[in-house]
Design an enzyme around this catalytic site. Structure first.
Site, PDB file in Angstrom:
ATOM      1  N   CYS A   1      70.731 -15.671 -38.701  1.00  0.00           N
ATOM      2  CA  CYS A   1      71.997 -16.295 -39.059  1.00  0.00           C
ATOM      3  C   CYS A   1      71.740 -17.395 -40.074  1.00  0.00           C
ATOM      4  O   CYS A   1      70.608 -17.878 -40.234  1.00  0.00           O
ATOM      5  CB  CYS A   1      72.711 -16.842 -37.820  1.00  0.00           C
ATOM      6  SG  CYS A   1      71.736 -18.013 -36.838  1.00  0.00           S
TER       7      CYS A   1
ATOM      8  N   CYS B   1      69.882 -21.209 -36.618  1.00  0.00           N
ATOM      9  CA  CYS B   1      70.127 -20.575 -37.915  1.00  0.00           C
ATOM     10  C   CYS B   1      69.269 -21.233 -39.005  1.00  0.00           C
ATOM     11  O   CYS B   1      68.695 -22.305 -38.809  1.00  0.00           O
ATOM     12  CB  CYS B   1      71.600 -20.687 -38.280  1.00  0.00           C
ATOM     13  SG  CYS B   1      72.708 -19.778 -37.186  1.00  0.00           S
TER      14      CYS B   1
END
Length: 226
Positions: free
Chosen positions: A153, A80
């Site tokens: 993300c 992420c």
């Protein structure tokens, strides 16, 4: 043998396609798994699935679904907070990603690395992406863009060109990638509107960037804009 080489039907099939495309794609694949991601990818199998998707179809009838087996052979996930999206800022994007090393773009994925700047179709039957919905090049990048956005993300970054009209529109980022982002996985969409020395046409407070912000708000994304 000479007659076969000069046959127009043989030559016509090569128009538009990058010469030696198989060697380039497979070579890039081996380069990638050697230097970037040492996963157990089968480069020859990826090429075989690419051929299965493209060769049996007409030039304007290669769908996103036709590439599913190829993408199945090359799964990837990324950490992420490293996803960088862009629209109409390609040159700057590459320079920015080279300096800020933790960013990853679509071109840094295996499929992006393998097929970046390559062409595979016959100009005489399918000259432009806009000429057909199921363009073979467009369909591959549409699928690649969708999967890249679905993986996103944490905090993600979007680079837009503020020195042109319509810095944001419903192109590949504005439709495929934006529509594939998941507000349950993305903490913040950090918009960066960049301009040249002549100054901006658009900014965080004016122009099409406001359209992007409105879409993000309607989908419950948190966002920043600078």
């Amino acid at each position: 043998f000479i007659m076969l080489l000069l046959c127009p039907c043989q030559l016509r099939a090569q128009l538009g396609t990058t010469p030696n495309i198989k060697h380039i794609v497979v070579g890039r694949c081996y380069n990638y798994i050697t230097l970037v991601d040492p996963s157990l990818y089968d480069c020859e199998e990826i090429w075989r699935q690419f051929e299965e998707a493209v060769v049996r179809q007409s030039s304007c009838n290669v769908t996103v679904e036709d590439y599913h087996q190829m993408f199945y052979a090359m799964p990837q996930t990324w950490p992420c907070d490293r996803f960088l999206f862009w629209s109409k800022t390609r040159a700057l994007m590459h320079s920015y990603a080279a300096v800020v090393r933790h960013f990853w773009t679509l071109e840094d994925t295996l499929v992006g690395f393998m097929f970046n700047d390559l062409i595979w179709f016959d100009f005489s039957s399918c000259p432009q992406w806009s000429a057909c919905r199921n363009h073979p090049v467009y369909s591959l990048w549409r699928q690649a863009s969708q999967k890249f956005a679905e993986m996103a993300c944490g905090n993600i970054t979007v680079l837009l060109n503020g020195s042109i009209v319509n810095a944001f529109n419903r192109n590949m980022f504005g439709s495929v990638e934006l529509d594939s982002l998941n507000p349950q996985r993305v903490d913040y969409v950090n918009i960066k509107v960049v301009t040249n020395l002549e100054g901006p046409y658009e900014s965080c407070s004016q122009g099409s960037v406001l359209d992007l912000i409105q879409i993000l708000q309607s989908r419950d994304f948190h966002w920043t804009c600078t």
